[in-house]
Motif scaffolding. Structure first.
Motif, short mmCIF file in Angstrom:
data_model
loop_
_atom_site.label_atom_id
_atom_site.label_comp_id
_atom_site.label_asym_id
_atom_site.label_seq_id
_atom_site.Cartn_x
_atom_site.Cartn_y
_atom_site.Cartn_z
N LEU A 81 28.79 40.36 55.63
CA LEU A 81 27.36 40.28 54.94
C LEU A 81 27.21 38.50 54.32
CD1 LEU A 81 26.96 43.39 53.92
CD2 LEU A 81 25.89 42.57 55.43
N THR A 108 26.51 38.27 46.74
CA THR A 108 25.63 39.24 45.85
C THR A 108 25.59 40.46 46.94
OG1 THR A 108 24.31 37.54 45.02
CG2 THR A 108 23.24 39.29 45.48
N LEU A 109 25.93 40.19 48.32
CA LEU A 109 25.91 41.53 48.88
C LEU A 109 27.03 42.44 49.15
CD1 LEU A 109 23.90 40.26 52.43
CD2 LEU A 109 22.75 41.39 50.28
N GLU A 110 28.39 42.03 48.82
CA GLU A 110 29.72 42.25 48.92
C GLU A 110 30.72 42.52 47.35
OE1 GLU A 110 31.03 43.52 51.32
OE2 GLU A 110 30.16 43.73 52.86
N LYS A 111 30.28 41.40 47.06
CA LYS A 111 30.79 41.19 45.55
C LYS A 111 30.04 41.34 44.22
CE LYS A 111 34.53 39.53 46.75
NZ LYS A 111 35.53 40.39 47.67
N GLY A 112 28.40 41.35 44.48
CA GLY A 112 27.62 42.06 43.25
C GLY A 112 27.96 41.27 42.35
N ALA A 113 27.47 39.31 42.57
CA ALA A 113 28.05 38.44 41.25
C ALA A 113 27.30 37.44 41.45
CB ALA A 113 29.45 37.92 41.76
N THR A 114 25.80 38.31 41.74
CA THR A 114 24.92 36.98 40.86
C THR A 114 25.09 36.61 39.74
OG1 THR A 114 24.00 38.63 42.67
CG2 THR A 114 22.16 36.46 42.01
N GLN A 136 27.05 44.66 38.79
CA GLN A 136 25.67 44.34 39.62
C GLN A 136 26.14 45.68 40.88
OE1 GLN A 136 25.19 40.57 41.28
NE2 GLN A 136 23.58 41.01 42.25
N ALA A 162 26.52 46.01 44.06
CA ALA A 162 26.18 45.12 45.64
C ALA A 162 25.31 45.91 46.84
CB ALA A 162 26.87 44.92 46.37
N PHE A 163 24.98 45.16 47.95
CA PHE A 163 24.16 46.42 49.35
C PHE A 163 26.07 46.55 50.23
CE2 PHE A 163 23.22 45.91 53.32
CZ PHE A 163 22.32 46.26 53.67
N PRO A 171 29.04 47.97 49.56
CA PRO A 171 29.70 48.50 49.17
C PRO A 171 28.80 50.15 48.90
CG PRO A 171 30.27 47.17 47.65
CD PRO A 171 29.43 46.40 48.93
N ALA A 195 21.07 39.33 38.63
CA ALA A 195 21.44 40.85 38.97
C ALA A 195 20.38 42.11 38.34
CB ALA A 195 22.76 41.97 38.18
N LEU A 225 17.38 40.94 40.48
CA LEU A 225 17.34 41.30 42.00
C LEU A 225 16.67 42.64 41.72
CD1 LEU A 225 20.88 39.65 43.56
CD2 LEU A 225 17.67 39.07 44.01
#
Lengths: 650, 256, 410
Positions: free
Chosen positions: A226, A347-353, B167, B169-170, B172, A358, A361
């Motif tokens: 991703l 964003t997709l792996e770390k969730g770090a937007t 947040q 994340a997609f 995980p 966040a 989204l």
């Protein structure tokens, strides 16, 4: 003497160059696979170089001519030199040809040299300051060495001294121009650039085409990565593209984030990717740093994460995806693709937007709009307009795509104005109403490909239920996504921006227009309309039809400066020294126009965010609606809607 | 930290769209749990393991989430209590009340009663855990905090004063495992005689004037007529302006 | 203002002196006048209404000479009207109420709850209020308390919810109330009520906002649904669940527990409150926000003013962009949507995005130089003027109010 020395030098350099090339190719191949037509690309390369790339370079006449002379001269001299001096074909004609070639190259190199005497800040220094001298030495050395071949000077003129001097000159020349080409010297751009053009990831850009939509991620395959975490996660031709950079800094000069003092410099970013692909630190970078970030503190490796090693996350989040860098790049490098690829990983792996990313989204997922508004309120702006809903009429001529501006009080004025125009033209139009969802633009630019595809697929599903000839929207972002990015997911539509459509209506005499009376007007090109979709004329045609002579800004058309509202930049909100919309407003003020016409809800919001006093900001639709002459018959029906408009302000 | 931390999560509903999502406070419970126990955090849901909204919790970086299979409308108290006792949890975190269903906020209280554990309401921060006791900060209204020392094992609810959840994340979320466990089912008898209906807006309380004298009535009536909103004070001194502001603040009860 | 009746000899003199230029103004109630037919008319009601004499005795002065004192406006607190006493001599049942008693007094939420209790008690039942520890309330009678049980003891001091539950269980044993009513508040009632419910094994009705016809309606879930259920024994009610008692006076007879309350072994130790910076309170939660914008020239003064007011700080986008305030303080559609009861905008002209963000605020105060700006159109109270001077004056006014307020309380 020279006859033995020169072939040795030439062939050693060439051999080393080949070795270097192989090494470089191996580096690129660390990248992920990418479907490219290898042979076809190579065959198309000369044309791409001579035509498409030349169009870009041609914008700077000085540099264009200089490069034609230098590069043309060099290619010719190199080829001839290998024949004449390498293989010993001491033919008089070839000798003369080589002389001419070196002279051309030399004169080109003189201009390169002149440019480097007092270089603008956007140009990289370091080895690039050496390049004109190397070019001059190469040209001069081969010129002198070829004089005997052409029979102008007797052989062995100058004796040992001459041989030594020429030997050194040629050594310097071929080191820079052959050996350096593949071992990371400034001339790398020629080698990598040529291949980059051949195997460009957006071959549609050549031959006058346009390719601006982001490429989809494969979300079906749970093993597919991703986004990009490490340099090796880029596709191999992206890595190749980074290597093609000539560090001319045209991107840097145009980048709104760089100008605003945000920590982004597209040129440095590409060079950092080159550092990452080869391994090392950015200490040798000889151009402008990311504003506020000193050089030498970052380093990376092909298999190490990029963010927080090589590049800081805020650099990636500073980008407004305005594509000014891509538009300017004479090597046609795709900066925005690279940035979004890296954002996708964050964003997709770390969730770090960062910042409100966040939340936005989450809102998109839960409410189909970035503000988290109740989706049931999407049509409140048009409660009194009696718009036709596609769910009722099933088919229509024009599908009016409203966009998320439906929730924004300011943009509702634009929407109402456009509805007024549509009604006046008498065309058959309808809206999706509550069935419409966010187009997914913001989610995608923020790297959330999953949410984008979710929204896009649902929208495509909805659109698939109905029959319509075309989609018209007031939002260039929706316009771009619907037109260029839904295709990859199976949604192909005829999409138009409202400026294009209004221009068409005017051309068909469907609108009864008066003349604009509200003072002088300038026009701000939205990035997603202009650079992304090449629509520069229609808005200007519309303004012309209103009797407006546009006071063009210095930066307009394809050089238009971003308002700062794209790419989720207002959401990620990376601090800089000044704000991008303030800079744009200064551009606008310098035209002394009283009104600035815009065609994008983002631009409207960003420019209206500039502290007053400032010129008025009006959408094209508003300007047109203002001068609509009401025809007698349908006027009665339209009057109430028009009159109630001011009430919408608060 | 070796303390075993378990967060209980439920399915949330977005306040404006009503669409399922991770519940706001439960996500905070997970966040707090992650900050305390890192990857050792255990997260449990009692309900349907096919519910996609659960993946939003996995997206916070959990590799798996235990789901005690329960049909809608079941009373999850018993199975959760058994699970917690068997798991040997030391600190159990929950949201204050569910976003769907009854949302009475009783579950943590009943669990604590059933397990015989102390319960803390409105946990904002765990300062330290040692020797079988935890020192924590409890959130009070208006952003105030109180420091408490509590014996473990402990059950704590979190509200909006707990740390903001990270947040989801997609990646995980997609990789994480929803591990279903079959457990006994007990029906909840509540809905037998109660019913859920779409919320009616509560009427704003009108200012009823129960004046004790004619003068009061008159005063109340005239005050209403003149105070019809949008009072603009122009050409007044700063003092007069400030006094007017203070008067309004006192009336509204925000100045104390 | 003091309730003491004071004479104002000057006003009395003016009222008597018909030649005095202010004489007419002092005659608020005209007691006699010439009718249309030339007949003298007398308003006997006005005369009979009389006035309170200096010793608190009602006086009727038919000469009109003493009218001046009544008209002087000095007696703002007119005679306290005695409300009818609601007596429950032998209660058939009890309705137990545990008020929050924030600050030792009955709050608005508590009074609403007592109103609800009164309506549930009807004529035969008695409202039993249970108060832990010391209190400062003196108006239990008018709030609708028939019986007052004060449970005192060191064990109830600080945060001791488990001990409170023990106390309430003792009450339950002795009085067996028909209903238990607690405020569903964050101030303690919500927690205590649930603890009590868990301890007693009662299923409470929570977030109840209406009780009608043996049915109670409470909010459920995230507030999108209502739960209708038969009247529960234990009710946790929201504020404004009923109107407070206003027509009757009650006995507020003290009662006592017959048996001592069991001591619970405390598993929770209260280490006291922790100082919190008021500015750190989350914007969306704050009930009083003072926002600064482009019109603020002296930011130090602004911070001083918000500290003096005890307000949470907010900012317009421009103020944030210019670096005067951090981004998380930005109010508006692009910042935080706030729900403050009172929102004060200083030097903010009111961009649409900003006005959108404060849409849920009850009262808006605007301080601005420009009388035509959009914020003033939205505001309930607008002061046109220089923000610096007004903030300065505001700090002083608040200090005055605070010192005055304390004197009143003492």
């Amino acid at each position: 003497m020279l006859n033995t020395l020169l072939p040795i030098l030439l062939f050693t350099a060439l051999a080393l160059a080949v070795l270097g090339a192989l090494r470089r190719v191996r580096m690129w191949r660390r990248g992920r696979p990418s479907k490219v037509n290898l042979i076809g690309g190579l065959l198309a390369m000369p044309r791409r170089y001579l035509v498409d790339l030349h169009h870009v370079v041609e914008r700077d006449k000085y540099m264009s001519n200089t490069h034609v002379a230098t590069a043309g001269g060099f290619v010719l001299s190199a080829a001839l030199a290998i024949l004449v001096h390498g293989f010993g074909l001491q033919n008089k004609i070839l000798g003369y040809a080589l002389l001419v070639a070196t002279v051309i190259m030399f004169s080109g190199a003189i201009f390169v040299f002149k440019r480097r005497l007092n270089p603008p800040s956007r140009l990289s220094k370091g080895p690039w300051m050496r390049l004109p001298k190397s070019l001059l030495v190469f040209a001069a050395s081969f010129f002198i060495a070829t004089l005997p071949v052409a029979g102008i000077l007797p052989a062995n003129t100058g004796g040992w001294v001459m041989v030594a001097v020429l030997g050194l000159g040629v050594l310097w020349g071929v080191s820079e121009l052959f050996f350096g080409m593949t071992w990371g010297g400034p001339m790398k751009h020629a080698f990598a650039g040529a291949l980059h053009l051949a195997w460009h990831r957006r071959s549609e850009r050549f031959g006058g085409g346009r390719s601006t939509g982001l490429k989809p991620l494969d979300l079906e395959d749970p093993k597919a990565p991703l986004g990009v975490e490490k340099p090796a996660d880029f596709t191999w031709n992206q890595l190749l593209g980074f290597d093609a950079c000539v560090q001319c800094g045209k991107c840097e000069a145009m980048c709104p984030a760089f100008a605003a003092g945000q920590p982004l410099n597209p040129k440095k970013l590409i060079q950092d990717m080159v550092v990452g692909l080869a391994g090392g630190t950015d200490a040798k970078f000889a151009g402008s740093p990311y504003p506020g970030k000193p050089i030498g503190e970052h380093g990376g490796h092909p298999h190490q994460p990029i963010v927080n090693g090589l590049v800081d996350a805020e650099t990636l989040w500073s980008c407004t995806t305005c594509r000014a860098c891509v538009e300017e790049c004479p090597m046609m490098i795709e900066h925005v693709d690279a940035i979004v690829d890296m954002r996708r990983h964050l964003t997709l792996e770390k969730g770090a937007t960062p910042n409100k990313g966040a939340e936005v989204l989450d809102n998109l997922i839960a409410t189909d709009n970035p503000g988290g508004f109740n989706p049931g309120g999407r049509m409140n702006w048009a409660a009194d307009l009696n718009l036709k809903l596609l769910s009722e009429v099933k088919s229509t001529e024009v599908l009016f795509w409203v966009g998320d501006g439906a929730f924004d009080m300011r943009n509702q004025r634009t929407l109402r104005a456009f509805v007024k125009v549509l009604k006046a033209s008498g065309v058959d139009f309808a809206v999706l109403g509550l069935e419409e969802r966010d187009s997914g633009d913001v989610a995608r630019r923020l790297g959330d490909e999953a949410t984008f595809q979710l929204l896009a697929k649902r929208n495509i599903q909805t659109l698939g239920k109905y029959a319509f000839k075309r989609i018209v929207t007031c939002d260039p972002h929706s316009f771009h996504v619907l037109k260029n990015e839904y295709g990859a997911l199976g949604g192909e539509y005829l999409v138009q921006h409202h400026s294009t459509y209004i221009a068409e209506l005017i051309a068909q005499n469907k609108l009864n227009l008066g003349q604009h009376k509200g003072g002088s007007v300038t026009y701000h090109d939205p990035c997603y309309l202009g650079r992304y979709n090449g629509e520069y004329e229609a808005p200007r045609d519309v303004l012309k039809a209103l009797g407006i002579e546009v006071r063009e800004m210095e930066r307009s058309g394809f050089r238009s400066r971003c308002c700062g509202g794209g790419g989720g930049a207002p959401i990620t909100d990376i601090p800089g020294k000044q704000r991008i919309p303030d800079m744009r407003m200064d551009d606008i003020r310098s035209t002394e126009a009283e009104v600035v016409a815009v065609g994008c809800p983002q631009c409207t919001a960003m420019l209206e965010g500039v502290v007053e006093p400032r010129p008025l900001i009006k959408d094209l639709a508003e300007l047109v609606a203002d001068v609509l002459l009401e025809e007698p018959a349908p006027a009665a029906a339209k009057a109430p809607a028009a009159k109630r408009e001011p009430a919408e302000v608060h | 930290m070796s303390t075993k931390v378990i967060s209980l999560v439920s399915i949330g509903a977005h306040p404006s769209s009503g669409r399922t999502r991770r519940a706001e406070q439960d996500a905070r419970a997970v966040e707090l749990g992650l900050q305390l126990a890192g990857e050792h955090l255990q997260v449990v849901h009692a309900g349907d393991h096919r519910e996609e909204a659960l993946r939003a919790y996995l997206g916070m970086g959990l590799d798996h989430l235990d789901v005690l299979e329960q049909p809608a409308g079941a009373d999850v108290l018993g199975v959760l209590g058994d699970y917690l006792r068997d798991a040997g949890a030391q600190l159990v975190l929950t949201g204050s009340q569910a976003e769907t269903g009854e949302g009475s906020g009783m579950l943590p209280f009943l669990l604590a009663e059933q397990l015989g554990w102390p319960l803390i309401v409105g946990l904002a921060e765990v300062e330290s855990i040692d020797n079988g006791t935890a020192q924590v900060l409890q959130a009070l209204p208006r952003g105030q905090r109180r420091r408490l020392k509590v014996r473990l094992p402990l059950l704590a609810t979190v509200d909006n004063a707990a740390p903001t959840p990270r947040q989801s994340a997609f990646g995980p979320a997609r990789r994480g495992v929803l591990a279903a466990q079959d457990v006994a089912v007990v029906d909840d008898e509540l809905l037998a005689d109660a019913q859920l209906q779409p919320a009616r807006p509560r009427p704003k309380r009108l200012k009823v004037i129960k004046a004790k004298s004619g003068a009061d009535r008159m005063k109340a009536a005239t005050a209403k007529a003149s105070g019809g909103g949008g009072k603009v004070m122009k050409d007044v001194t700063a003092q007069e302006g400030a006094d007017a502001i203070v008067k309004l603040l006192v009336e509204e009860g925000v100045l104390r | 203002m003091s309730d003491l009746i004071r004479r104002d000899p000057r006003v009395e003199w003016i009222a008597r002196n018909r030649l005095h230029p202010l004489h007419a103004a002092m005659q608020t109630q005209q007691t006699s006048w010439m009718g249309p037919n030339g007949l003298m008319r007398k308003n006997t009601h006005a005369i009979a209404a009389g006035f309170m004499g200096p010793n608190g005795i009602k006086r009727i002065d038919r000469s009109g000479a003493q009218q001046g004192t009544a008209a002087g406006g000095r007696r703002s607190a007119a005679a306290e009207v005695q409300l009818p006493l609601h007596q429950v001599v032998d209660p058939a049942f009890y309705i137990a109420v545990v008020p929050d008693m924030v600050g030792g007094r009955l709050g608005a939420h508590d009074k609403d709850l007592l109103g609800l209790a009164h309506s549930l008690a009807g004529k035969d039942g008695a409202v039993l209020a249970i108060v832990f520890g010391e209190h400062k309330e003196s108006a239990f009678d008018t709030a609708g308390v028939d019986r007052l049980l004060v449970i005192e003891g060191d064990a109830y001091k600080g945060y001791a919810p488990e001990q409170l539950v023990q106390g309430l269980r003792a009450v339950d044993n002795q009085f067996a109330p028909r209903h238990w009513l607690l405020p569903d508040s964050r101030a303690g009632g919500g927690e205590l009520g649930r603890r009590l419910a868990a301890a007693m094994g009662e299923r409470p009705a929570t977030r109840v906002w209406q009780v009608k016809d043996e049915e109670c309606i409470g909010r459920a879930g995230a507030g999108q649904q209502d739960l209708h259920r038969p009247l529960a024994r234990l009710i946790l009610a929201s504020s404004e669940c009923a109107d407070p008692v206003s027509d009757t006076r009650h006995e507020a007879l003290p009662v006592e527990l017959s048996a001592p309350v069991a001591r619970s072994l405390s598993r929770i130790e209260d280490l006291g409150s922790v100082a919190v910076d008021p500015a750190a309170i989350a914007m969306a939660e704050a009930e009083f926000i003072v926002s600064g914008g482009n019109g603020i020239k002296d930011w130090d003064l602004y911070h001083k003013a918000t500290a003096a007011l005890g307000a949470t700080e907010g900012a317009s986008r421009v103020a944030v962009d210019d670096g005067h305030m951090p981004r998380n303080r930005q109010v508006g559609a692009t910042g935080t949507w706030v729900t403050a009861r009172v929102y004060m905008a200083v030097g903010i002209s009111g961009a649409i995005q900003h006005l959108q963000g404060i849409g849920a605020c009850d009262k808006v105060i605007a301080v601005n130089m420009d009388p035509g700006c959009d914020m003033i159109k939205r505001a309930d109270l607008s002061i046109i003027g220089d923000s610096t001077a007004i903030l300065q004056a505001l700090i002083e006014a608040v200090e005055n109010f605070r010192s005055g307020g304390q004197r009143d309380a003492a």
